[in-house]
Design a protein around this motif. Structure first.
Motif, short mmCIF file in Angstrom:
data_model
loop_
_atom_site.label_atom_id
_atom_site.label_comp_id
_atom_site.label_asym_id
_atom_site.label_seq_id
_atom_site.Cartn_x
_atom_site.Cartn_y
_atom_site.Cartn_z
N THR A 15 -0.99 -21.50 -9.35
CA THR A 15 -2.07 -22.14 -10.10
C THR A 15 -3.38 -21.50 -9.67
O THR A 15 -3.44 -20.80 -8.64
N LEU A 16 -4.42 -21.75 -10.44
CA LEU A 16 -5.66 -20.98 -10.28
C LEU A 16 -6.34 -21.25 -8.93
O LEU A 16 -6.57 -22.40 -8.56
N ARG A 17 -6.66 -20.18 -8.25
CA ARG A 17 -7.35 -20.24 -6.96
C ARG A 17 -8.45 -19.19 -6.92
O ARG A 17 -8.42 -18.22 -7.66
N LEU A 18 -9.35 -19.42 -6.00
CA LEU A 18 -10.44 -18.47 -5.80
C LEU A 18 -10.54 -18.21 -4.30
O LEU A 18 -10.40 -19.13 -3.49
N ASN A 19 -10.74 -16.97 -3.92
CA ASN A 19 -11.04 -16.72 -2.52
C ASN A 19 -12.10 -15.67 -2.39
O ASN A 19 -12.44 -14.97 -3.35
N TYR A 20 -12.64 -15.57 -1.18
CA TYR A 20 -13.77 -14.67 -0.97
C TYR A 20 -13.52 -13.77 0.22
O TYR A 20 -12.73 -14.07 1.10
N GLY A 21 -14.19 -12.63 0.19
CA GLY A 21 -14.03 -11.66 1.26
C GLY A 21 -15.01 -10.52 1.06
O GLY A 21 -16.01 -10.68 0.36
N THR A 22 -14.70 -9.38 1.68
CA THR A 22 -15.58 -8.22 1.54
C THR A 22 -14.73 -6.96 1.39
O THR A 22 -13.55 -6.95 1.76
N VAL A 23 -15.34 -5.93 0.86
CA VAL A 23 -14.67 -4.63 0.75
C VAL A 23 -14.60 -4.02 2.14
O VAL A 23 -15.62 -3.81 2.79
N GLN A 24 -13.40 -3.76 2.62
CA GLN A 24 -13.27 -3.16 3.95
C GLN A 24 -11.87 -2.59 4.17
O GLN A 24 -10.91 -3.01 3.55
N GLY A 25 -11.80 -1.60 5.06
CA GLY A 25 -10.51 -1.06 5.48
C GLY A 25 -10.03 -1.80 6.71
O GLY A 25 -10.33 -2.98 6.89
N TRP A 26 -9.25 -1.14 7.55
CA TRP A 26 -8.81 -1.74 8.81
C TRP A 26 -8.45 -0.62 9.77
O TRP A 26 -8.68 0.55 9.48
N THR A 27 -7.91 -0.98 10.91
CA THR A 27 -7.53 0.01 11.90
C THR A 27 -6.02 0.01 12.06
O THR A 27 -5.41 -1.02 12.30
N GLU A 28 -5.41 1.18 11.89
CA GLU A 28 -3.94 1.30 11.99
C GLU A 28 -3.61 2.28 13.10
O GLU A 28 -4.06 3.44 13.06
N ASN A 29 -2.84 1.85 14.08
CA ASN A 29 -2.50 2.71 15.22
C ASN A 29 -3.74 3.37 15.83
O ASN A 29 -3.75 4.57 16.10
N GLY A 30 -4.80 2.60 15.93
CA GLY A 30 -6.02 3.12 16.54
C GLY A 30 -6.88 3.98 15.63
O GLY A 30 -7.97 4.40 16.02
N LYS A 31 -6.43 4.22 14.40
CA LYS A 31 -7.23 5.06 13.49
C LYS A 31 -7.77 4.24 12.33
O LYS A 31 -7.06 3.39 11.78
N PRO A 32 -9.04 4.49 11.96
CA PRO A 32 -9.62 3.71 10.86
C PRO A 32 -9.01 4.11 9.51
O PRO A 32 -8.78 5.29 9.26
#
Lengths: 685, 685
Positions: B553-570
């Protein structure tokens, strides 16, 4: 059918198991508790009985068997003979489907890759190995141990006519040299149709009640004549009574009854789920391939049966590990041992924390697990041609090193078997090779990722299926003469080869070796060290009143003929022929073959068919003789019930049951269905 | 591609989730924390913003979408349009493979079974439902609740022009009636080739960086004309900046973030491993089937993609549940709640031990699990024809009962959709039907056992493949006119039918219903009761500062544009077109289609392609608009990274990322590759 693939043993760890239940235990012949067994069963076994049973028991490359006449006749399971039958078959004729019945000795046909070993002597080499590793750090000790084992095997084979193999028992608490009489000329004598040998097929596999004539007969030859086997087991066609004392001699493949909690979780969390997904997909591909017509159905049948059997085993193993009560029990045992060590200053000194060391090594293993599985364990390179290529590239390179420095699978002791397999004329079906190689390359890409260097190199411009097709159609390795020429030409010939399958393996061998090196030094070595410490602590408190984990070496166990209770209802220990006809649907795998239908009126429908006992056996025991106190063969082990699969981790005396073919149905079949009168005469009836 | 099958929601349980992380939470529009979001992101959203976004967001039968023009143009994912494309395809022509590009409105083609819903009103009916169940025991309350929900839906539809669906939030802490404007004439406007929409295929699925133009355009029609959609989202082709505040409106399918520990273990130990084995085998069969030639490849492509997506989801779910830290965290949360209840006499009164009650119900479920899965959930009867047969037998019988007494999937509110599917002209490929039905019958025999009464009855004289062939070749249900005639003829017509597929389902319907009844009364009802008690206790201490588990059913969420860190690398949050060409191998699924290769010189290789954000989404959010604070569409959600899959059980703000198509690549493709100038004009660029 409880097939057991010998390859699985190579990577397995071995541990000491304490026998908690009366009938539990897979005892080596040099450690069988005669007094305890005689007391429990009111029998009078002695050393002579043990010696005779030992020399009547045979180890095949994949199973157990036993001599059942003085002229080298060997009884084992149909499913142990199935790969030989498949190797002798072609697109036009399937001995798997149709069975095999040699009317005379001249009609007995050599199995291309089978061997038969009889254990002749056993030598304790523990002190020598400990001397070789004393004072060394993990990785160096690991290397030194392997070198010493290779050297001892080599010395033994130089000094004797035996095939010598080292055996690690009690996780390194004991090392032994087992000396076998090896027969490499093993011929198929008799096998019924798969339809009756594996009646019920995969749905009935690991079930009881059961109706499988899972028998096959081989004969060992030497210099063109049947070998003499005076210490054979006489078949008692009446079979055993309910409750009768019975013994199983055989080669249980692998048990893992004293893995640490962390190791069990690694199996549960990582290895088993991934394995099950991989092979479930292959199962689907094989089944769909078989839909492509009769020929397809025929050439894939053997592979499919093996895959389905292994899936059933592993899914029940996973179920066991998902049973929190099992894990809680293991945790309690582990904790109790840890507490008893903490209380004992002598044990505690220099003991460290082997459980923690194992956890560290397992974390390392998780990090390299996919590369280990897909590159070094070759899950990415499946099929006969790929295995040939790997053995040629690896084997020729290793052969040129000093014996003690080689990978253990290419020592002088191991090479004759490698060469036998390279030189064997067995069918290679291109369609099936493409399927297997294509599938494995595709899954390698999935699990290593499309950007892994090996994947990028192999699949830069091709699909997995496209590459597989090109390699299979371009390779000449299906021809044994081509393989043997390369093998004899050594690494120079292999380096000069432009066979695309050879080129493929050459291009990944270095990376595969690199992963193996990290695994051996950073996972295998510290785990071996840690498990030896745990084993010593356990030994110190329990001594040799315990049996070692299974290692595909000869063991004996005891029990009685009995059923069990399932959902409150008793399961009787014998089945009868009549019910097989009632359950038959006419469609595979519930089809009773025409050969039986034709003579149904003449069959005694009350003949006992299969039976259950509480002996403690696992895969590798397939084909084992079930023996009574008089030393007669009263059954032919071929499976366990569904509860027996958790026997990998513990023995549940309430529900774990072994399953055998009853001798009476063998006689009924040989006599009335297959008219194998000469065989029956040889079997003494 | 994160496909999400709506059917999965039916059996799922819903729970209250506490939002622990800043950007965690799938908020219903009637409970969106405006102040909290504005404070966290420094935005000024208001109720008007929410209303506009709500009425611009569309629910498809399997996905989310949004209006992107005033004339009913709907943007969603390619993989959400794929089943429509497959329904419009044939053995000769695949719109899945080749894409679809309507040059004018006249070329837009109706999707046979798609619908588009827009949420118009939401009514809290908690008090009415509680009144209906008050004072009743578990099973009776369960029945009364369903009857009341059906009645309220019926009353709502009688009184309005809306499609009314009840929604259970907070595990029964709240009940709502959601009222939708439903469009049943949904036409496909544009879809690129699968090769670029799903570039990287299964190997890249749930991975990032990524290069997928996973877009498709539909249009909603009413009375033959495009609908007016004034509240559409304007596409901002420049896309968002790194770090920019972004919002996702959509329909997350199912989360299970507050299952009890025992329920998580049931998933881990029983449901997921068996599901993975079953579908891995089907995957293998589909892949091998596809090897049978171009036509086979084409007709199975859509099914195979779905299966592979679901396998990847579930294997990562199993991995999550094998992560002991996750289970420890869940155990700690559970214990904390139990302690806080124990301390609160008001809560404690009459509270009982709902965790224990759930464990008891789960043990019951384990006992009937195989019958539930294979009979009632129809894992034993797969394929379109079998589903038609079941809907005809069940639906006509249920339709004749009073509305409130029926199974919920056949209430008056649900029937139009059932009828739409029965009447839709979609291709039924006999080869594929045989494969699917044969496979499912064979697995049913494996898991229920060959001696189960249903198995004995169906397979007494036939193999699973043989029975499947006979049923598929003899059935007339591939013809929508035949189906509609039976549907209109009601249960009398169905009872009189000699269609073998109908006969098959008629013969098992009673047993399937019986299993369902036991399940509903002895598993579903006590678990619902227990989870309501847990939910109330949780409510009492946390109030509505928490969000409910996902329910499509309809939901809304919020956040930001971003990457992450994988095995110590961005990992950077944007990818660019150039790298797609570098990774292309020329072979599926890493093939860039000819349409792109032809114009490569004219493409701006620096165009942003896909992007990642930290929004909390799961399957069902596929096709969701990514919206900036101005209410513009700045991305098209189509997947999550591999860590997002454990979002079923918890939100990991460190690694869980959502993935979207960047608007710039849509413009580049529509303009230079597909010459879709009219569409671009309609999109405002």
């Amino acid at each position: 059918m409880a097939r057991w693939m010998h390859a699985a043993a190579a990577a397995s760890l071995v541990f000491i198991c304490q026998s908690a239940n009366a009938d539990e235990g897979m005892w080596p012949f040099h450690g069988f508790p005669l007094d305890r067994a005689n007391a429990a069963l009111k029998t009078q076994l002695d050393q002579a009985w043990l010696d005779r049973v030992r020399s009547a028991t045979v180890r095949l490359s994949n199973c157990t068997a036993s001599f059942v006449s003085g002229e080298g006749l060997i009884l084992t399971n149909h499913h142990c003979v199935e790969s030989c039958l498949a190797e002798l078959s072609s697109k036009e004729k399937s001995y798997v489907e149709d069975g095999f019945n040699a009317r005379s000795r001249n009609d007995e046909v050599r199995c291309p890759t089978q061997v038969a070993d009889v254990l002749m002597e056993m030598e304790d080499i523990t002190a020598k190995i400990n001397a070789a590793t004393a004072g060394k750090a993990d990785a160096a000790a690991n290397d030194a141990r392997k070198a010493a084992l290779t050297q001892l095997e080599q010395d033994c084979e130089t000094a004797s006519r035996f095939k010598c193999q080292s055996v690690t028992l009690y996780a390194g608490g004991q090392y032994w040299l087992y000396k076998y009489q090896r027969y490499t000329d093993v011929r198929v004598v008799f096998a019924p149709e798969t339809a009756i040998a594996q009646f019920g097929g995969d749905p009935d596999n690991f079930q009881f009640p059961r109706w499988c004539l899972d028998m096959g007969l081989l004969r060992a030859y030497e210099n063109g004549s049947p070998v003499k086997s005076p210490n054979y087991l006489r078949v008692n066609f009446a079979g055993p009574a309910a409750g009768e004392a019975v013994f199983v001699a055989g080669h249980p493949g692998t048990t893992q009854r004293l893995l640490t909690l962390a190791q069990l979780k690694q199996l549960r969390n990582v290895e088993l789920p991934q394995w099950l997904m991989r092979y479930s997909e292959i199962r689907g591909r094989y089944i769909q391939f078989a839909q492509g017509g009769e020929v397809n159905d025929r050439i894939v049948a053997d592979q499919l049966t093996g895959v389905e059997n292994n899936i059933k085993v592993r899914r029940k193993m996973l179920d066991s590990l998902h049973d929190d009560t099992l894990l809680a029990r293991k945790a309690a045992e582990q904790e109790a041992l840890q507490k008893s060590i903490a209380k004992n200053p002598k044990l505690k000194a220099g003991f460290g924390d082997p459980w923690k060391d194992i956890e560290t090594a397992l974390a390392t293993e998780r990090g390299l697990f996919q590369e280990l599985v897909y590159l070094e364990n070759a899950a990415g390179f499946q099929g006969r041609l790929a295995v040939y290529a790997r053995n040629l590239v690896r084997g020729t390179a290793e052969r040129e090193k000093p014996n003690a420095s080689r990978f253990r699978e290419y020592t002088d002791s191991a090479l004759p078997r490698v060469e036998q397999q390279l030189g064997a004329a067995v069918p290679v079906y291109a369609e099936l090779e493409e399927l297997r190689l294509g599938n494995s390359l595709e899954r390698m890409r999935e699990w290593l990722g499309p950007d892994h260097p090996v994947v990028r190199r192999l699949l830069a411009k091709e699909s997995p299926a496209g590459l597989a097709k090109r390699l299979v159609s371009g390779s000449k390795l299906a021809d044994p003469a081509v393989r043997l020429a390369l093998w004899k030409g050594g690494s120079a010939a292999v380096a000069a080869s432009d066979d695309p399958m050879i080129e493929m393996w050459r291009s990944v061998d270095a990376e595969a070796r690199a992963v193996r090196k990290v695994y051996e030094d950073s996972v295998e070595a510290p785990i071996r060290n840690a498990t030896e410490r745990i084993a010593r602590a356990r030994f110190a408190s329990l001594g040799t009143s315990v049996y070692p984990d299974a290692t595909f070496t000869l063991r004996l166990n005891y029990g009685t003929v009995q059923g069990w209770t399932e959902n409150g209802k008793p399961v009787e220990p014998f089945t009868r022929l009549s019910r097989a006809f009632e359950r038959a649907t006419g469609a595979e795998p519930f089809r009773i073959p025409d050969s039986w239908q034709r003579v149904k009126d003449r069959l005694d429908l009350n003949t006992p068919f299969d039976l259950s006992t509480n002996n403690d056996i696992v895969g590798g025991n397939s084909g084992s003789p079930l023996i009574n106190a008089k030393g007669e063969l009263v059954g032919l082990m071929f499976d366990g019930n569904i509860h027996s699969i958790s026997g990998s981790y513990w023995f549940d005396d309430v529900k774990n049951r072994a399953i055998a073919v009853h001798p009476a149905i063998m006689r009924e079949a040989l006599s009335k269905v297959y008219s194998a009168d000469a065989l029956l005469a040889e079997l003494g009836k």
